[in-house]
Design an enzyme around this catalytic site. Structure first.
Site, mmCIF file in Angstrom:
data_model
loop_
_atom_site.group_PDB
_atom_site.id
_atom_site.type_symbol
_atom_site.label_atom_id
_atom_site.label_comp_id
_atom_site.label_asym_id
_atom_site.label_seq_id
_atom_site.Cartn_x
_atom_site.Cartn_y
_atom_site.Cartn_z
ATOM 1 N NE ARG A 94 56.813 33.399 82.653
ATOM 2 C CZ ARG A 94 56.931 34.345 83.596
ATOM 3 N NH1 ARG A 94 58.114 34.850 83.907
ATOM 4 N NH2 ARG A 94 55.859 34.774 84.247
ATOM 5 C CB SER B 243 48.954 27.844 81.734
ATOM 6 O OG SER B 243 50.298 28.136 81.442
ATOM 7 C CE LYS C 194 51.712 33.646 84.396
ATOM 8 N NZ LYS C 194 51.355 32.590 83.428
#
Length: 214
Positions: A39, A116, A145
């Site tokens: 990521r 997600s 995040k």
């Protein structure tokens, strides 16, 4: 295909405290991680490719699943040699990324595709559209995040009851609270800071795996 679940570590270079993200990923695998996600929200994909390739190879050596966040094209490049000898490869998308149906059109059938989600409706839609697994968050609140939608172990339990694909909990999970997530029915837990930000990532991963088994 390797099993979806267990300890799922998201390797984010910006969360690795200046350390080589490949070294952190290697440590996570040595500590027992069964899934690794690459990521990187900051660098161009061409810059990411060498590190992502090494991590993919490490995952194959450990019979682990390797996932690329957002970038289906990067995952396709890494998986261009065909079905992995060991482990698995795939991509993870969010609600605002490429639509899952479009991702499924361009990736091979053997690719793992995660999505997600935040509730049962989103999870059911993901399953119908071809998700291999769904992630549910933000369970406990995370600083990794910003802008995530709040969830809870109860929300995860609702998702688990609504779908047949594996369900992964994410968001502020650590050894002290992971039992709530497992008790809610999670097949795995996804973490960033609990491993990437730890003084000893291998020991941190090992502690999480042991806590999941206890």
């Amino acid at each position: 295909m390797a099993k979806i679940g267990g300890l799922y570590v998201l390797i984010d270079p910006s969360a690795c405290r200046g350390r080589d993200p490949v070294d952190v990923g290697r440590a996570a695998l040595e500590g027992g991680a069964s899934m690794i996600q690459w990521r990187d929200k900051l660098r161009d994909k061409g810059e990411q490719l060498p590190e992502a390739r090494v991590l993919y190879d490490l995952c194959q050596a450990h019979d682990a699943v390797f996932i690329v966040n957002d970038h289906a094209d990067l995952a396709l490049v890494l998986g261009a040699s065909g079905v992995p000898r060991r482990g698995a490869i795939g991509v993870h998308v969010g609600q605002k990324d490429l639509p899952l149906a479009e991702v499924r059109r361009i990736v091979p059938e053997y690719f793992v595709v995660g999505v997600s989600t935040n509730n049962a409706d989103e999870a059911r839609m993901a399953e119908v559209t071809g998700a291999t697994y769904v992630a549910v968050g933000d369970i406990f609140g995370t600083t990794a995040k910003p802008g995530t939608r709040p969830a809870s172990p109860q929300r995860l339990a609702e998702v688990k009851a609504a779908v047949r694909v594996p369900v992964v909990g994410i968001g502020g999970i650590n050894p002290g609270n992971l039992h709530e997530v497992i008790a809610a029915g999670a097949d795995g837990i996804a973490v960033i800071s609990a491993v990437c930000g730890a003084d000893d990532p291998a020991a941190a991963a090992r502690a999480l795996v042991e806590a999941m088994r206890s």
